[in-house]
Design a protein around this motif. Structure first.
Motif, PDB file in Angstrom:
ATOM      1  N   LEU A  33      49.279  41.849  29.526  1.00 56.77           N
ATOM      2  CA  LEU A  33      48.203  41.035  30.085  1.00 56.77           C
ATOM      3  C   LEU A  33      47.560  40.181  28.995  1.00 56.77           C
ATOM      4  O   LEU A  33      47.529  40.582  27.827  1.00 56.77           O
ATOM      5  CB  LEU A  33      47.125  41.923  30.717  1.00 56.77           C
ATOM      6  N   ALA A  59      44.051  37.399  28.379  1.00 52.31           N
ATOM      7  CA  ALA A  59      42.812  36.821  28.913  1.00 52.31           C
ATOM      8  C   ALA A  59      42.535  35.500  28.199  1.00 52.31           C
ATOM      9  O   ALA A  59      42.521  35.438  26.968  1.00 52.31           O
ATOM     10  CB  ALA A  59      41.651  37.786  28.705  1.00 52.31           C
ATOM     11  N   TYR A  81      43.411  44.323  29.580  1.00 55.39           N
ATOM     12  CA  TYR A  81      43.460  45.260  30.714  1.00 55.39           C
ATOM     13  C   TYR A  81      42.061  45.768  31.062  1.00 55.39           C
ATOM     14  O   TYR A  81      41.710  45.895  32.241  1.00 55.39           O
ATOM     15  CB  TYR A  81      44.380  46.430  30.363  1.00 55.39           C
ATOM     16  N   VAL A 111      40.089  43.443  33.428  1.00 53.74           N
ATOM     17  CA  VAL A 111      40.573  43.134  34.785  1.00 53.74           C
ATOM     18  C   VAL A 111      39.505  43.481  35.828  1.00 53.74           C
ATOM     19  O   VAL A 111      38.984  44.598  35.876  1.00 53.74           O
ATOM     20  CB  VAL A 111      41.879  43.905  35.096  1.00 53.74           C
ATOM     21  N   GLY A 112      39.168  42.480  36.656  1.00 54.41           N
ATOM     22  CA  GLY A 112      38.196  42.679  37.726  1.00 54.41           C
ATOM     23  C   GLY A 112      36.761  42.731  37.265  1.00 54.41           C
ATOM     24  O   GLY A 112      35.861  43.004  38.066  1.00 54.41           O
ATOM     25  N   THR A 129      35.335  40.196  34.945  1.00 50.16           N
ATOM     26  CA  THR A 129      35.005  38.989  34.188  1.00 50.16           C
ATOM     27  C   THR A 129      34.405  37.916  35.089  1.00 50.16           C
ATOM     28  O   THR A 129      34.503  37.974  36.315  1.00 50.16           O
ATOM     29  CB  THR A 129      36.270  38.409  33.519  1.00 50.16           C
ATOM     30  N   ARG A 150      40.208  33.820  32.753  1.00 47.81           N
ATOM     31  CA  ARG A 150      41.302  34.116  33.683  1.00 47.81           C
ATOM     32  C   ARG A 150      42.276  35.089  33.014  1.00 47.81           C
ATOM     33  O   ARG A 150      42.594  34.957  31.829  1.00 47.81           O
ATOM     34  CB  ARG A 150      42.002  32.838  34.155  1.00 47.81           C
ATOM     35  N   ILE A 151      42.727  36.026  33.797  1.00 49.62           N
ATOM     36  CA  ILE A 151      43.683  37.026  33.319  1.00 49.62           C
ATOM     37  C   ILE A 151      45.083  36.615  33.783  1.00 49.62           C
ATOM     38  O   ILE A 151      45.285  36.308  34.960  1.00 49.62           O
ATOM     39  CB  ILE A 151      43.362  38.434  33.865  1.00 49.62           C
ATOM     40  N   THR A 195      49.327  37.420  33.740  1.00 46.57           N
ATOM     41  CA  THR A 195      50.485  38.283  33.498  1.00 46.57           C
ATOM     42  C   THR A 195      51.685  37.363  33.319  1.00 46.57           C
ATOM     43  O   THR A 195      52.138  36.745  34.281  1.00 46.57           O
ATOM     44  CB  THR A 195      50.737  39.231  34.688  1.00 46.57           C
ATOM     45  N   ASN A 217      53.644  48.227  40.854  1.00 46.59           N
ATOM     46  CA  ASN A 217      52.647  47.275  41.341  1.00 46.59           C
ATOM     47  C   ASN A 217      52.627  47.193  42.862  1.00 46.59           C
ATOM     48  O   ASN A 217      51.576  47.002  43.473  1.00 46.59           O
ATOM     49  CB  ASN A 217      52.903  45.880  40.749  1.00 46.59           C
ATOM     50  N   ILE A 259      42.642  48.285  39.152  1.00 51.55           N
ATOM     51  CA  ILE A 259      42.526  49.447  38.261  1.00 51.55           C
ATOM     52  C   ILE A 259      42.264  50.716  39.076  1.00 51.55           C
ATOM     53  O   ILE A 259      42.858  51.772  38.826  1.00 51.55           O
ATOM     54  CB  ILE A 259      41.391  49.247  37.228  1.00 51.55           C
TER      55      ILE A 259
END
Length: 349
Positions: A35, A37, A53, A56-57, A59, A64-65, A67, A184, A205
């Protein structure tokens, strides 16, 4: 033809969930989530791996994250280059890339165009020769299977983005198939279930933690429940709920039916002699999915084959590339691989 010489050897397991890097003489130098950022305004990379990681969720819209690899395929080439450069810069190992031999492990379903993209990343980093091998083949070696013998083995590698299933014999993959049902996908199915059953939105997560803590494929003693927290999709307010092992097992069983269907497809296509080998040797399960409770019992109940979980399921692929180093270097020194032909193997006369 290559002259026998000591050249840097690098191998990479470019997984959807994790990236592992091995450098000859140094060991595994990197093992973190794949990952990144970025700051949206400046486009600067601000975090990678575990640091990304953890964000994630959590910010703002200014971050932007990304992959770089989705379902085992490079989805963002520039981000993939950035990731590798930052990994090796951080480790002060960029010089290892110059004139190196690089082995990249990729899913069996990767196309030639996608293989070319993988090669391009390694070549841009300074690699001289790039060899791409199927993840499932490397996983088999890493699990301790001697694939060089003319003896059939069935390997199921359940990763983050894809599940690769293959029959290996006499040093090569006889038949392989890949399906985008893996870690996933399981997480997404859990997320969708919680949303529909509890009117509650949870993050990636939390979904991953539910799978790790409650996931099973066969009932086990002292099953438990887990308190989860998220957001009510109607009121928008914070909400909590309790999910049970049985609920999560039903979700996973539904998803795993796609994997078992693929195993059946492969077994129906192999010659009788190989089928006899599989009956004796059974199935080896690798990848993060191998950590789901009672997965070996689940497959045994369906196929009536001996089922073994690899000793280090998460590290099988990179362990396989480490063992494969001697084979690759020998082939290079013997001139079997030709740099002018990039990764293509010369036909032996």
């Amino acid at each position: 033809m290559y002259q026998e010489t000591k050249r840097p050897f690098i191998s990479l397991d470019l997984g959807t969930s994790n990236i592992l890097a091995y450098v000859s003489g140094q060991g595994i130098v990197y093992n973190q989530p794949s990952l990144m950022a970025y700051d949206v305004n400046t486009n600067n990379l601000i975090a990678i791996g575990e640091d990304a990681y953890d964000m994630v969720g959590k910010t703002s819209d200014n971050i932007r994250i990304i992959t770089p690899l989705i379902d085992g395929v490079i989805a963002d080439l520039d981000a993939a280059k950035d990731l590798l450069k930052h990994i090796f810069n951080r480790l002060k190992m960029m010089n290892f890339w110059k004139n190196s031999i690089v082995v990249l492990a990729c899913p069996s379903g990767v196309t030639e165009l996608e293989r070319d993209a993988l090669k391009m990343v390694a070549k841009d980093m300074g690699a001289d020769l790039v060899v791409i091998e199927e993840e499932v083949k490397m996983a088999a070696i890493g699990a301790g299977i001697n694939i060089e013998l003319p003896n059939g083995h069935l390997v199921v590698d359940i990763g983050g983005g894809t599940t690769d299933i293959a029959i290996l014999s006499a040093g090569e993959v006889v038949i392989s198939k890949s399906v985008k049902v893996a870690g996933n996908y399981f997480n997404q199915e859990i997320l969708k279930y919680v949303r529909s059953e509890y009117n509650m939105s949870i993050g990636a997560i939390t979904s991953e933690n539910i799978k790790k803590n409650l996931g099973s494929l066969v009932q086990y003693p002292n099953e438990r429940s887990m308190q989860i927290y998220g957001r009510d999709i109607i009121s928008g307010l914070p909400k909590e709920a309790k999910v049970s092992s049985e609920e999560i097992r039903n979700i996973l069983l539904s998803a795993f039916s796609k994997i078992t269907d693929l195993v059946i497809e492969i077994l129906e296509e192999i010659p009788p002699e190989l089928a006899g080998d599989i009956m004796k040797n059974g199935m080896v399960i690798c990848g993060g999915g191998a950590l789901i409770r009672n997965i070996d019992k689940y497959f045994f109940d369906i196929f009536q084959l001996p089922c073994k979980i690899a000793a280090e399921p998460l590290g099988c692929v990179i362990d396989g590339t480490k063992a494969y180093e001697k084979i690759i270097v020998k082939r290079v020194n013997e001139g079997v691989y030709d740099a002018s032909q990039d990764t293509y193997l010369k036909k032996l006369s």
